[in-house]
Each structure stands twice: as C-alpha cells, then as structure tokens.
Scaffold this motif. Structure first.
Motif, PDB file in Angstrom:
ATOM      1  N   MET A  52       0.830  -1.205   0.000  1.00 33.85           N
ATOM      2  CA  MET A  52       0.000   0.000   0.000  1.00 33.85           C
ATOM      3  C   MET A  52       0.866   1.257   0.000  1.00 33.85           C
ATOM      4  O   MET A  52       0.587   2.231  -0.713  1.00 33.85           O
ATOM      5  CB  MET A  52      -0.916  -0.004   1.220  1.00 33.85           C
ATOM      6  N   PHE A  53       1.929   1.242   0.798  1.00 33.99           N
ATOM      7  CA  PHE A  53       2.825   2.393   0.878  1.00 33.99           C
ATOM      8  C   PHE A  53       3.483   2.667  -0.478  1.00 33.99           C
ATOM      9  O   PHE A  53       3.544   3.800  -0.948  1.00 33.99           O
ATOM     10  CB  PHE A  53       3.898   2.157   1.938  1.00 33.99           C
ATOM     11  N   ILE A  54       3.943   1.582  -1.118  1.00 35.19           N
ATOM     12  CA  ILE A  54       4.571   1.733  -2.435  1.00 35.19           C
ATOM     13  C   ILE A  54       3.563   2.268  -3.441  1.00 35.19           C
ATOM     14  O   ILE A  54       3.864   3.126  -4.274  1.00 35.19           O
ATOM     15  CB  ILE A  54       5.174   0.394  -2.915  1.00 35.19           C
ATOM     16  N   GLY A  55       2.317   1.775  -3.338  1.00 38.05           N
ATOM     17  CA  GLY A  55       1.274   2.246  -4.243  1.00 38.05           C
ATOM     18  C   GLY A  55       0.988   3.726  -4.068  1.00 38.05           C
ATOM     19  O   GLY A  55       0.843   4.471  -5.038  1.00 38.05           O
ATOM     20  N   ILE A  56       0.903   4.144  -2.794  1.00 36.74           N
ATOM     21  CA  ILE A  56       0.666   5.565  -2.511  1.00 36.74           C
ATOM     22  C   ILE A  56       1.830   6.403  -3.016  1.00 36.74           C
ATOM     23  O   ILE A  56       1.652   7.459  -3.630  1.00 36.74           O
ATOM     24  CB  ILE A  56       0.452   5.781  -1.004  1.00 36.74           C
ATOM     25  N   LEU A  57       3.062   5.893  -2.775  1.00 37.30           N
ATOM     26  CA  LEU A  57       4.250   6.611  -3.225  1.00 37.30           C
ATOM     27  C   LEU A  57       4.267   6.730  -4.736  1.00 37.30           C
ATOM     28  O   LEU A  57       4.534   7.793  -5.294  1.00 37.30           O
ATOM     29  CB  LEU A  57       5.514   5.905  -2.727  1.00 37.30           C
ATOM     30  N   CYS A  58       3.942   5.619  -5.417  1.00 34.19           N
ATOM     31  CA  CYS A  58       3.914   5.646  -6.882  1.00 34.19           C
ATOM     32  C   CYS A  58       2.839   6.608  -7.381  1.00 34.19           C
ATOM     33  O   CYS A  58       3.024   7.311  -8.368  1.00 34.19           O
ATOM     34  CB  CYS A  58       3.667   4.249  -7.444  1.00 34.19           C
ATOM     35  N   GLY A  59       1.687   6.588  -6.657  1.00 34.95           N
ATOM     36  CA  GLY A  59       0.626   7.518  -7.038  1.00 34.95           C
ATOM     37  C   GLY A  59       1.080   8.951  -6.912  1.00 34.95           C
ATOM     38  O   GLY A  59       0.795   9.793  -7.768  1.00 34.95           O
ATOM     39  N   TYR A  60       1.815   9.238  -5.837  1.00 33.51           N
ATOM     40  CA  TYR A  60       2.323  10.599  -5.649  1.00 33.51           C
ATOM     41  C   TYR A  60       3.324  10.951  -6.744  1.00 33.51           C
ATOM     42  O   TYR A  60       3.283  12.030  -7.324  1.00 33.51           O
ATOM     43  CB  TYR A  60       2.987  10.735  -4.286  1.00 33.51           C
ATOM     44  N   VAL A  61       4.208  10.015  -7.032  1.00 29.58           N
ATOM     45  CA  VAL A  61       5.187  10.250  -8.088  1.00 29.58           C
ATOM     46  C   VAL A  61       4.494  10.457  -9.420  1.00 29.58           C
ATOM     47  O   VAL A  61       4.811  11.352 -10.201  1.00 29.58           O
ATOM     48  CB  VAL A  61       6.204   9.079  -8.163  1.00 29.58           C
ATOM     49  N   PHE A  62       3.468   9.600  -9.692  1.00 30.22           N
ATOM     50  CA  PHE A  62       2.724   9.720 -10.941  1.00 30.22           C
ATOM     51  C   PHE A  62       2.019  11.075 -11.011  1.00 30.22           C
ATOM     52  O   PHE A  62       1.996  11.724 -12.040  1.00 30.22           O
ATOM     53  CB  PHE A  62       1.694   8.589 -11.032  1.00 30.22           C
ATOM     54  N   TRP A  63       1.468  11.507  -9.850  1.00 31.48           N
ATOM     55  CA  TRP A  63       0.802  12.807  -9.806  1.00 31.48           C
ATOM     56  C   TRP A  63       1.794  13.934 -10.039  1.00 31.48           C
ATOM     57  O   TRP A  63       1.534  14.882 -10.765  1.00 31.48           O
ATOM     58  CB  TRP A  63       0.137  12.982  -8.440  1.00 31.48           C
ATOM     59  N   GLY A  64       2.935  13.833  -9.418  1.00 30.68           N
ATOM     60  CA  GLY A  64       3.882  14.939  -9.479  1.00 30.68           C
ATOM     61  C   GLY A  64       4.738  14.956 -10.722  1.00 30.68           C
ATOM     62  O   GLY A  64       5.275  15.976 -11.096  1.00 30.68           O
ATOM     63  N   TYR A  65       4.852  13.836 -11.396  1.00 28.33           N
ATOM     64  CA  TYR A  65       5.773  13.747 -12.516  1.00 28.33           C
ATOM     65  C   TYR A  65       5.042  13.239 -13.741  1.00 28.33           C
ATOM     66  O   TYR A  65       5.037  12.045 -14.030  1.00 28.33           O
ATOM     67  CB  TYR A  65       6.937  12.810 -12.179  1.00 28.33           C
TER      68      TYR A  65
ATOM     69  N   ILE B 276       2.019  34.982  -3.782  1.00 24.75           N
ATOM     70  CA  ILE B 276       0.900  34.252  -4.398  1.00 24.75           C
ATOM     71  C   ILE B 276       0.878  32.815  -3.885  1.00 24.75           C
ATOM     72  O   ILE B 276       1.895  32.118  -3.890  1.00 24.75           O
ATOM     73  CB  ILE B 276       1.017  34.282  -5.934  1.00 24.75           C
ATOM     74  N   GLN B 277      -0.296  32.364  -3.467  1.00 29.20           N
ATOM     75  CA  GLN B 277      -0.460  31.033  -2.897  1.00 29.20           C
ATOM     76  C   GLN B 277      -1.008  30.054  -3.939  1.00 29.20           C
ATOM     77  O   GLN B 277      -1.497  30.448  -4.992  1.00 29.20           O
ATOM     78  CB  GLN B 277      -1.398  31.089  -1.691  1.00 29.20           C
ATOM     79  N   LYS B 278      -0.952  28.777  -3.596  1.00 27.70           N
ATOM     80  CA  LYS B 278      -1.401  27.746  -4.528  1.00 27.70           C
ATOM     81  C   LYS B 278      -2.853  27.948  -4.923  1.00 27.70           C
ATOM     82  O   LYS B 278      -3.219  27.808  -6.099  1.00 27.70           O
ATOM     83  CB  LYS B 278      -1.203  26.360  -3.907  1.00 27.70           C
ATOM     84  N   GLU B 279      -3.710  28.296  -3.964  1.00 25.31           N
ATOM     85  CA  GLU B 279      -5.129  28.478  -4.285  1.00 25.31           C
ATOM     86  C   GLU B 279      -5.344  29.651  -5.227  1.00 25.31           C
ATOM     87  O   GLU B 279      -6.287  29.653  -6.031  1.00 25.31           O
ATOM     88  CB  GLU B 279      -5.957  28.664  -3.011  1.00 25.31           C
ATOM     89  N   ASP B 280      -4.463  30.680  -5.142  1.00 29.32           N
ATOM     90  CA  ASP B 280      -4.544  31.797  -6.084  1.00 29.32           C
ATOM     91  C   ASP B 280      -4.245  31.318  -7.500  1.00 29.32           C
ATOM     92  O   ASP B 280      -4.979  31.639  -8.442  1.00 29.32           O
ATOM     93  CB  ASP B 280      -3.551  32.897  -5.699  1.00 29.32           C
ATOM     94  N   TYR B 281      -3.157  30.571  -7.644  1.00 26.55           N
ATOM     95  CA  TYR B 281      -2.794  30.066  -8.963  1.00 26.55           C
ATOM     96  C   TYR B 281      -3.904  29.188  -9.539  1.00 26.55           C
ATOM     97  O   TYR B 281      -4.274  29.319 -10.715  1.00 26.55           O
ATOM     98  CB  TYR B 281      -1.500  29.258  -8.887  1.00 26.55           C
TER      99      TYR B 281
ATOM    100  N   TYR C  82       4.316  25.608  -9.836  1.00 23.11           N
ATOM    101  CA  TYR C  82       4.494  24.392 -10.641  1.00 23.11           C
ATOM    102  C   TYR C  82       3.581  23.274 -10.124  1.00 23.11           C
ATOM    103  O   TYR C  82       3.025  22.504 -10.924  1.00 23.11           O
ATOM    104  CB  TYR C  82       5.965  23.991 -10.621  1.00 23.11           C
ATOM    105  N   GLU C  83       3.410  23.212  -8.808  1.00 23.00           N
ATOM    106  CA  GLU C  83       2.494  22.221  -8.240  1.00 23.00           C
ATOM    107  C   GLU C  83       1.066  22.479  -8.701  1.00 23.00           C
ATOM    108  O   GLU C  83       0.343  21.555  -9.096  1.00 23.00           O
ATOM    109  CB  GLU C  83       2.568  22.269  -6.708  1.00 23.00           C
TER     110      GLU C  83
END
Length: 739
Positions: free
Chosen positions: A17-30, A88-93, A119-120
């Motif tokens: 599960m941890f690896i899956g969450i990590l991969c999901g984060y990586v997939f989201w971010g990259y 400027i904050q993330k919600e502004d962007y 960028y996020e």
C-alpha cells in the motif's frame, strides 16, 4: 507459526500500500510522455513543441500541427506586496488558471522562477484538464541591474550569476532542485515535474541599448561562440555571441532531463534589427540584437524570435514616416501594423512571437500612440477593444503567437511621470494610484476595499449599509448643502452630499474645496467674493461634462513645480508660484519630455495631458452611462463622488503623506497631513456667485471637521474580471489555435 505468517502478510500488505501511494504521488507529481503526448527524437528526447520555418508546431493526435500561441503574461505580486516577496499562494494560482483557461488563453508566460506552488498548481490543474491543458513559457531573469551598471555582459560575475539563474530555472521546471532563501528570489524545494507542460524557454530581459553597444565595443575581440546546441553566426556581435552561450547552456541543462523545448530570448523594439529613420531618440535606435545571428544546432525543438511590441513606445510609432504606408481593415493608417509587417519580413524562416503587448485601463497615461492607443487613459471597455485589435493584427501579420500583458493588476508598479510624486516609494504597493498606468494592464482587476461595495450611481443604499465606523459625517456645507458624508479606501476618497434641491448642472456648479495642510488659496477667481481663513490645495467642480474636473492650487501644482520650476520645460510665472495666488490650474501629467540634440535627431516639444476630469456616470455594469472610470452621479438631492488620492495632493494615503509646500531642494518633498477639510458650495453659473455668501464674507474653514483615518500597511482588495476580459475572450475565440 500461523500468527507469524499473518504478521508477515500484513506487513507485506502495508508495504505494498505504501509503495502504491508513493507511486501515485510520483505519478501525480511527474507527468510522463505517456500522459503528455510527445514525439521522441533519435537521441531519445521528448518533443511536444517545435519550430518549423515560421511556425510553432504542437504534437497532437500523432502528428505535428501549426499552432498559434494564445498567451497571457503573469506577474508575481499582489496588492501590499512586491514581486520579490512572492506572496501568491497555490489556491490563487489554481483560481487564476481556471479563469485564464475560461478566457481562451492556453499559455502562461512567467518572467522568472516562481515559488514551488506555481508548478504544483499547474500540474494539478492540468491533470484535471489533460485533454486541453495550460502550457507555460518559463522566463529566466538576467542580471539586469548589474548589466546596466557595469555595461559589460562578459564580466565573470555577470556570466556566473546568469548561469546560476539558468540552472535554478531548469531545476524548478523539472522539479529536482532546492533553492536556498535569498531576498527577492523564489526559494524552496521543487519536486513536481512541470517540464512536459513547458512550451518554451524565454531567456533574459529587455536589453539596455547602451549596455549592448558598450559590450560590443569593448569585447570586439571575443571569439564567436559555438556550443553543442546553439552557435553564434559569423555576423554575430559580441553581445549576440554571449546570448548564444546562454541559450546553449539552457538547452544543455534541459537535455539532461530527456526533453527539448523551443528556446528564445527577450527582445524589444529598442534593440530590434530594423532601422528607424523617424525615431527621434538616438538611444532607441542605436544598436541591434538580431535573432538571425544565432542558430540552433542539434536542437530539434528549434528556436524563435520574441519581441515586446507596444503601439505607443518608442516614438517611432508616431514619427517614423516609413511606417505610415499601411492601412488596417478599418482603412486607418496603422503604424503598429506596418511595424509588425516589417519585423516579420526581416525574420525569414524563423517564427516570431509578440510576447508583450497591450494597453492599461488607467486614469493616467505616460505616452501617446496613434489611433488613440495611448499608454493609459482608457476605461476597461476601451482597453478590451484596443487589446482585441492588436491581437488580430498580430495574427493577421503571420506571427506565431501573441502573449498579452498582463493577467493581474499590480499596485507596486511605477511609471516615469508619477514616480516622483509617490513618496515614500516603499509604500507604493499599499495603495492604488489611478494615475500610474503601469498598475492597470491586467484583465483581472485588483479593486480597492470599497470599489465593489460603493457603486457610483447617486443612490444611498450602499452607504446606508456601511458600518458607522466606516463613514464620517463632516461639517463644511454652505447654503444649499445640507449634509456631507465621507469615507475612503486604498484608491479613492468618497463623498456623499445631500443638497436642499436636486443639482441643476446647466445652471449651477457644485464646488468642493479641499484643504490638507497649511497654505493654499484663501480666495480664488473661481470663488468670487469668498474669503477663507485657511487655504485650499484643491478645488473640485461638478457641472456639465466638460466643466467637471479637479484643479490644483498653482503654487502646489505637482506638474508645474517639477517641469516648470525644476526642469524649465513649462512656463511658470512668478504669480503662479505665490502662496494664495488665487489661481487653480488643471491637473496634468507629462507624456513626453522636451527632446533636443544631441540626445535626439531633432527638437520635439514637451507634451502634457489633463487627468483631472470628473466623469459623470455609473460604475454599475450594464446601466446607462456606465464606465469603469465614472467619478460622480446625482439623483434627486443626492450627489455621490469618488476622487483618486493623488488628485487631492496625496503622495501616500496609507501614511497620510501629502506633497509639501517648502521647495528649497530640487526634489519634491512630502509631509504628513492631519486630515482633509472640505468646503461644499453651490455656484450660480450666470453670476459666478456662491449661494448664501455675501461680498467678501470670511468663511471659517478652520472650524470645519477634519476627515482622518489610521495608517494601514495591509491593504484590502478584491479580484474582479474587468470588462476587457469578456471583450478579449471573444477576440481569442475568433482566432483558431490550429492552422
């Protein structure tokens, strides 16, 4: 044994599960090439955009398509802040990206590295709009101050600083850098890969012509730069060769991330490669920086030219007869269109993009342009119409894209013809100066605290809703003026007056005298028979449309004191310089200084415009008489008025600073005001007499109330789409992105 196996299985389950969450984060971010459709080069780099002859192309649906870039510049500040504070904050962007997407733009240009949240937010937004994302152009800020000061681009410290900035920009885009804190710079940990959404690299800032010329002169012996990805051609100047090195370094660093994107450098009319025989200023046509003197090598994404082109600057748009031979679709002689055509013709087999253009929706103006395309003096409707016209002309002339300046209004901006009046200058971001055009280029207004609370319409319901501490009843009304209420925000002072009878502008004027500090006119030609025990700095007249204006005491007049007394460009009589001269002068701004050799090719006179007009109408969109710049309206016995702070003599309302009378020093000075006294009166137009005042009657202005307020350091503001937003939206809709 059974329990042990169960524990192991549970452990493996949690690890999975941890690896899956990590991969999901990586997939989201990259985002990967699979998520962002791209083509691979023979060397294995991914391409999403490229240049082909004079086109920008996008890889979409398995093929390359010609693509017209519909872009929007975006600054890095908010009211109350300077760009280096990066507020400027993330919600502004995320909110802004949604509005820009709705507008119809599909590319955002930023001038420098933003905080990681930019960028996020972009990656997060595009994951929700993966079929129609927002792309961005990453600007890389050059060591502008050092270049201007030292005038030698090849100095080791300048070269090192620029290369470090390039490294940081590439790292920020691809999410693999931690930038340490440094005043005025973005910093933090960048871990989100926005590279697949990059459209192009935009290297450098507008080049100072004296710096370019000096670099070319003192570095004439430098060898021509030949890098792995960019070369300086044989005809390149030393500065162009230096630029080739910076483009090459950008490309080299990006290639390590497995991507290639088109590369350009910032240029503007002042250093364009054309000759302008009609340009009066020598330095505006003294040197060229020619994109054709640089070529890409082993860079499949290609290279294009980028220019900032405004219709009012330099003055060649008014004076160069070689640009007065082209007519637009309306049949008008159009020097902007002519310039675009000449510039495009010079750049054979290379795309050209206009990455800055537009006009501001401001009361003040700083330059005049043909066809009324001035640098300011437009309401929001005019701003939208002119921006739309410029966009269409850029597209018609075969350019590869158009990036409007700019998305949001920025209060910190300064301009040459008001910055000497803004004191102290480090408070500029805390208030909204309607006379500073540079603060009003945005399609997104940053309205002051009451602009969306009080509608100028002559009605009182919105005033009734103000809390008691938000408005003040003041004394100061003469015969016929029953009541005066005042309030303020970061942009205006507001007045609500109740008269005994409805105002009749065809027969009478409503006059408001303003006192902010000792001195001024105790009598005036406009106030026959009236004597005051304290002087007035400002006189406001409300009558018929051409009569309604703000005037300023002659010896207090910002404009005459600077350009008459100090610079000698305007007549400024001894009588006008006297205290209590009895003269009130129209409020004016300079739009062009007196020009003469050796700085210019010929002599051109000083030019000025009036900015004190009080426009009658309403700020309620859709209503008759609507204008975003409406100042006053009257209904029944009520008169409602708003006046920009500077027209009342304020150099910084956030600290109650006004222009000072003492003038021994060449520079203008400010002092703190105790507040505003107002004297309101009705004047019969036929006789000029003030209602209820006998001949030479002395009126005690000092007995009146002072309207005052506490200092502020954190301004209140609200965002609002300007009327120009919808006009420009329709213009973008009319231009196809794909050819």
């Amino acid at each position: 044994m059974g329990k042990t196996r169960i524990r192991k299985r549970i452990g493996w389950l949690f690890l999975t599960m941890f690896i899956g969450i990590l991969c999901g984060y990586v997939f989201w971010g990259y985002p990967t090439s699979a998520q962002v459709e791209s083509q691979q080069t023979q060397e294995g780099s991914s391409l999403k955009f490229r240049t082909e002859q004079d086109q920008i192309q996008i890889f979409q649906d398995g093929k390359w398509k010609p693509y017209f870039v519909k872009g929007m510049n975006m600054g890095a500040s908010l009211p109350g802040h300077y760009p280096g504070e990066l507020p400027i904050q993330k919600e502004d962007y995320l909110r802004w990206f949604g509005m820009i997407h709705e507008l119809g733009a599909r590319a955002i240009r930023i001038y420098t590295i933003h905080q990681p949240v930019f960028y996020e937010a972009l990656v997060e937004f595009n994951r929700k709009h993966h079929d129609d994302p927002l792309y961005f152009m990453q600007g890389i800020w050059s060591p502008e101050e050092a270049l201007i000061e030292k005038k030698d681009a090849f100095l080791p410290e300048i070269r090192t600083e620029f290369r470090n900035e390039i490294e940081a920009a590439v790292g920020a885009v691809y999410g693999d850098i931690t930038i340490p804190e440094k005043a005025g710079k973005a910093s933090g940990t960048y871990r989100v890969n926005a590279g697949p959404y990059l459209l192009a690299w935009h290297v450098g800032t507008e080049w100072d012509p004296e710096m370019v010329k000096k670099t070319n002169d003192i570095r004439s012996g430098e060898p021509r730069y030949e890098g792995e990805h960019f070369h300086a051609k044989a005809q390149a100047t030393p500065f162009e060769s230096w630029l080739a090195e910076m483009l090459d370094y950008t490309a080299e660093l990006e290639s390590r991330h497995g991507w290639q994107h088109p590369v350009t450098f910032t240029n503007w009319v002042t250093t364009d490669p054309l000759h302008h025989p009609g340009e009066p200023m020598i330095h505006e046509d003294m040197v060229s920086v020619d994109p054709l003197h640089i070529e890409p090598v082993k860079w499949d994404a290609g290279y294009f030219a980028a220019y900032h082109v405004y219709p009012y600057y330099p003055d060649l748009f008014r004076y160069d007869e070689t640009l007065q031979n082209i007519r637009n679709q309306k049949g008008e002689v159009d020097t902007y269109k002519a310039y675009l055509r000449k510039l495009k013709q010079h750049h054979t087999d290379i795309p050209v993009m206009v990455t800055e253009f537009g006009v501001p929706s401001s009361v003040g103006a700083a330059h005049l342009g043909p066809l009324g395309r001035n640098q300011g003096g437009h309401d929001e409707r005019e701003q939208g119409r002119i921006n739309a016209d410029l966009l269409h002309e850029i597209h018609e002339e075969g350019y590869a894209g158009a990036v409007l300046f700019t998305w949001q209004d920025e209060w910190f901006k300064r301009t040459w013809n008001t910055m000497r009046y803004e004191m102290p200058e480090d408070s500029r971001a805390n208030w909204k100066n309607e006379l500073t055009n540079e603060s009003f280029f945005g399609l997104l207004a940053m309205d002051a605290g009451l602009e969306n609370v009080l509608t100028i319409d002559g009605e009182t319901e919105d005033w009734d809703k103000l809390k008691s501490e938000e408005k003040t009843r003041v004394k100061g009304g003469l015969s016929g003026v029953r009541d005066i209420w005042m309030t303020h925000d970061e942009a205006y002072v507001y007045f609500l007056l109740q008269l005994d009878e409805p105002l009749r502008p065809e027969q009478e004027n409503l006059l408001l005298g303003i006192d902010t500090l000792p001195g001024g006119n105790k009598a005036a030609r406009e106030l026959p028979g009236l004597q005051l025990d304290e002087g007035l700095e400002v006189l406001i007249r409300l009558g018929e449309s051409k009569e309604s204006e703000v005037k300023i005491a002659s010896n207090y007049d910002f404009h005459k004191r600077l350009y008459g007394k100090r610079y000698g460009m305007l007549p400024y009589s001894v009588e006008e310089q006297k205290d209590n001269s009895g003269l009130f002068l129209p409020w004016k701004l300079a739009v062009s200084l007196e020009m003469s050799p050796p700085d210019t090719k010929g002599t051109h006179p000083f030019e000025e415009i009036s900015v004190g007009q009080m426009k009658r109408g309403t700020t309620e969109p859709g209503q008759p008489g609507y204008s975003s710049q409406a100042n006053w309206e009257s209904k029944g016995e009520w008169v409602e008025l708003r006046v920009p702070w500077m027209l009342l003599g304020f150099t910084d309302p956030s600290t109650r600073q006004v222009l000072s009378y003492p003038d021994q020093d060449p520079a203008l000075k400010s002092t703190q005001s105790e507040g505003i006294r107002v004297l309101a009166m009705l004047q019969d137009k036929a006789t000029g007499k003030i209602k209820g005042v006998s001949e030479n009657q002395v009126i005690s202005l000092s007995a009146g109330d002072r309207y005052t307020w506490p200092a502020w350091s954190l301004p209140k503001y609200t965002e609002r789409k300007k009327e120009s937003y919808s006009i420009y939206q329709k213009a973008l809709e009319s231009i196809p992105a794909y050819h």
